[in-house]
Scaffold this active site. Structure first.
Site, PDB file in Angstrom:
ATOM      1  N   ALA A  92       9.727  -2.006   0.965  1.00  0.00           N
ATOM      2  CA  ALA A  92       8.811  -2.390   0.745  1.00  0.00           C
ATOM      3  C   ALA A  92       7.706  -1.849   1.879  1.00  0.00           C
ATOM      4  O   ALA A  92       7.743  -2.123   2.888  1.00  0.00           O
ATOM      5  CB  ALA A  92       8.218  -3.864   0.455  1.00  0.00           C
ATOM      6  N   LYS A  93       6.819  -1.549   1.498  1.00  0.00           N
ATOM      7  CA  LYS A  93       5.314  -0.948   2.092  1.00  0.00           C
ATOM      8  C   LYS A  93       4.334  -2.325   1.805  1.00  0.00           C
ATOM      9  O   LYS A  93       3.191  -1.916   1.328  1.00  0.00           O
ATOM     10  CB  LYS A  93       5.088   0.130   1.701  1.00  0.00           C
ATOM     11  CG  LYS A  93       4.650   1.569   2.576  1.00  0.00           C
ATOM     12  CD  LYS A  93       3.896   2.855   3.006  1.00  0.00           C
ATOM     13  CE  LYS A  93       3.289   3.837   3.498  1.00  0.00           C
ATOM     14  NZ  LYS A  93       3.957   3.335   4.803  1.00  0.00           N
ATOM     15  N   ALA A  94       5.147  -3.010   2.811  1.00  0.00           N
ATOM     16  CA  ALA A  94       3.912  -4.047   2.402  1.00  0.00           C
ATOM     17  C   ALA A  94       2.864  -4.327   3.755  1.00  0.00           C
ATOM     18  O   ALA A  94       3.501  -4.385   5.337  1.00  0.00           O
ATOM     19  CB  ALA A  94       4.490  -5.446   2.278  1.00  0.00           C
ATOM     20  N   TYR A 121       3.486  -5.072   8.549  1.00  0.00           N
ATOM     21  CA  TYR A 121       3.391  -3.387   9.924  1.00  0.00           C
ATOM     22  C   TYR A 121       2.863  -4.127  11.245  1.00  0.00           C
ATOM     23  O   TYR A 121       2.267  -3.612  11.800  1.00  0.00           O
ATOM     24  CB  TYR A 121       1.689  -2.697   9.294  1.00  0.00           C
ATOM     25  CG  TYR A 121       2.375  -1.515   8.486  1.00  0.00           C
ATOM     26  CD1 TYR A 121       2.443  -0.278   8.705  1.00  0.00           C
ATOM     27  CD2 TYR A 121       3.289  -1.800   7.316  1.00  0.00           C
ATOM     28  CE1 TYR A 121       3.409   0.776   8.697  1.00  0.00           C
ATOM     29  CE2 TYR A 121       3.864  -0.543   6.559  1.00  0.00           C
ATOM     30  CZ  TYR A 121       4.001   0.518   7.031  1.00  0.00           C
ATOM     31  OH  TYR A 121       5.041   1.090   6.052  1.00  0.00           O
ATOM     32  N   PHE A 164       0.643  -1.108  -0.294  1.00  0.00           N
ATOM     33  CA  PHE A 164       0.079   0.414  -0.077  1.00  0.00           C
ATOM     34  C   PHE A 164       0.670   1.519  -0.240  1.00  0.00           C
ATOM     35  O   PHE A 164       1.990   1.377  -0.369  1.00  0.00           O
ATOM     36  CB  PHE A 164      -1.226   0.318   0.950  1.00  0.00           C
ATOM     37  CG  PHE A 164      -0.496   0.204   2.707  1.00  0.00           C
ATOM     38  CD1 PHE A 164       0.192  -0.908   3.147  1.00  0.00           C
ATOM     39  CD2 PHE A 164      -0.079   1.472   3.335  1.00  0.00           C
ATOM     40  CE1 PHE A 164       0.657  -0.498   4.486  1.00  0.00           C
ATOM     41  CE2 PHE A 164       0.155   1.610   4.738  1.00  0.00           C
ATOM     42  CZ  PHE A 164       0.567   0.220   5.283  1.00  0.00           C
TER      43      PHE A 164
END
Ligand code: PPE
Length: 310
Positions: free
Chosen positions: A156-158, A162, A35
């Site tokens: 990575a913004k995975a 989170y 995202f």
């Protein structure tokens, strides 16, 4: 959260309340999603998206790193987002594009599950509280270490990644602090649970380098540029935990949080807001809101609202 009217879902505009997925969607079970967090600001030329292409480039890169094929180009996603903001009639907003493995197959190697892509926009105020940008936040070094490149992909913004940030954030919130600072597996400073970190020492601005286990933030990159243009020296290097306590100033940067000073770290008081932080924050705010012509190319104007067209 504050609802808007419409969400973009796999190429179509659907009503906010109808933007639903199946409970057997792969991403819900395994965190197989990527995202972005982007903001649009009210500027003299109407709403404009801050560093739109850079964020969408990172979305596509994050997707590629986790073998998700996004069936849209950066330009298609950019146009869809601008259209969505116009349809929702928002003058400023947070933008959340998401791509995830949807409903189809179960199991870890589910190449057959479709990749779904959605974009939502809504009004979202200051992430760390309305007063945070002026008065600063109280931060605590987390007992949870930031994910290491030996196990996941820090850049990575995975979605699944989170869980690490959520553990740290929850621990700090339960202990009465506003934000968590994560160290890496060597004990060096990485970042906040959703922000990059900057430390002022001897008048120099320090921040972990982009090879550290950080998300290489778009705000981080922009703030480095602003700081250098203001004549400050920015050094990218390892920062030890004790340097946080010795800091003259500390601030955090992120799309949701923007630029937030830290006024206490592990109960040690830090000058807040310090002069360096204040100077950079003022210029950065100008850049975000279209008041700094030298950074005009960072803004992507979305055009006039077209609610009638929806
Ligand atoms: N590190 C992390 C772990 C992170 O999530 C963010 C953004 C940053 C650094 C700063 O990156 P950038 O926004 O490109 O400057 N965090 C996003 C999500 C926050 C959330 O809670 O969700 C954001 O700020 O939108």
């Amino acid at each position: 959260m504050e609802k808007a009217e419409t969400i973009w879902m796999n190429g179509e505009f659907v009503n906010w309340d109808d933007a639903k997925v199946h409970v057997l969607s792969h991403g819900l079970h395994y965190g197989t999603g990527v995202f972005e967090g982007i903001r649009a600001y009210e500027t003299p030329d109407g709403p404009a998206v801050f560093r739109h292409r850079e964020h969408l480039d990172r979305l596509l890169k994050s997707a590629e790193l986790y073998y998700l094929d996004i069936p849209y180009s950066v330009e298609e996603l950019r146009e869809a987002t601008n259209d969505l903001i116009r349809r929702n009639g928002l003058s400023s907003c947070y933008i959340r594009p998401l791509a995830f493995r949807g409903y189809g197959e179960m199991g870890l190697f589910a190449k057959g599950s479709p990749v779904e892509v959605t974009i939502a926009t809504w009004t979202w105020g200051a992430y760390l509280g309305e007063e945070s940008k002026l008065k600063g936040v109280r931060a605590k070094v987390s007992s949870w270490r930031r994910i290491a490149p030996s196990g996941l992909i820090p850049h990575a913004k995975a979605s699944g990644q989170y869980l690490n940030s959520i553990l740290a954030k929850t621990e700090s919130a339960n202990a009465g602090y506003d934000e968590a600072i994560l160290l890496d597996d060597r004990g060096m400073v990485c970042e906040g649970s959703g922000e990059n970190i900057f430390v002022v020492r001897d008048g120099e601005i320090l921040t972990p380098g982009h090879t550290a286990s950080i998300l290489d933030g778009v705000s981080r990159k922009s703030v480095i540029q602003v700081a250098q243009d203001l004549g400050f020296t920015v050094v990218e290097r390892d920062i030890s935990r004790s340097e946080l306590y010795l800091a003259e100033e500390i601030f955090l940067t992120g799309t949701a949080a923007e630029l937030v000073p830290v006024r206490e770290i592990d109960d040690h008081a830090i000058t807040c807001p310090g002069e360096v932080t204040r100077a950079i924050q003022a210029k950065y705010e100008d850049a975000l809101h279209g008041r700094a012509p030298e950074y005009a190319e960072w803004l992507d104007p979305v055009g006039e609202p077209s609610k009638v067209a929806s």
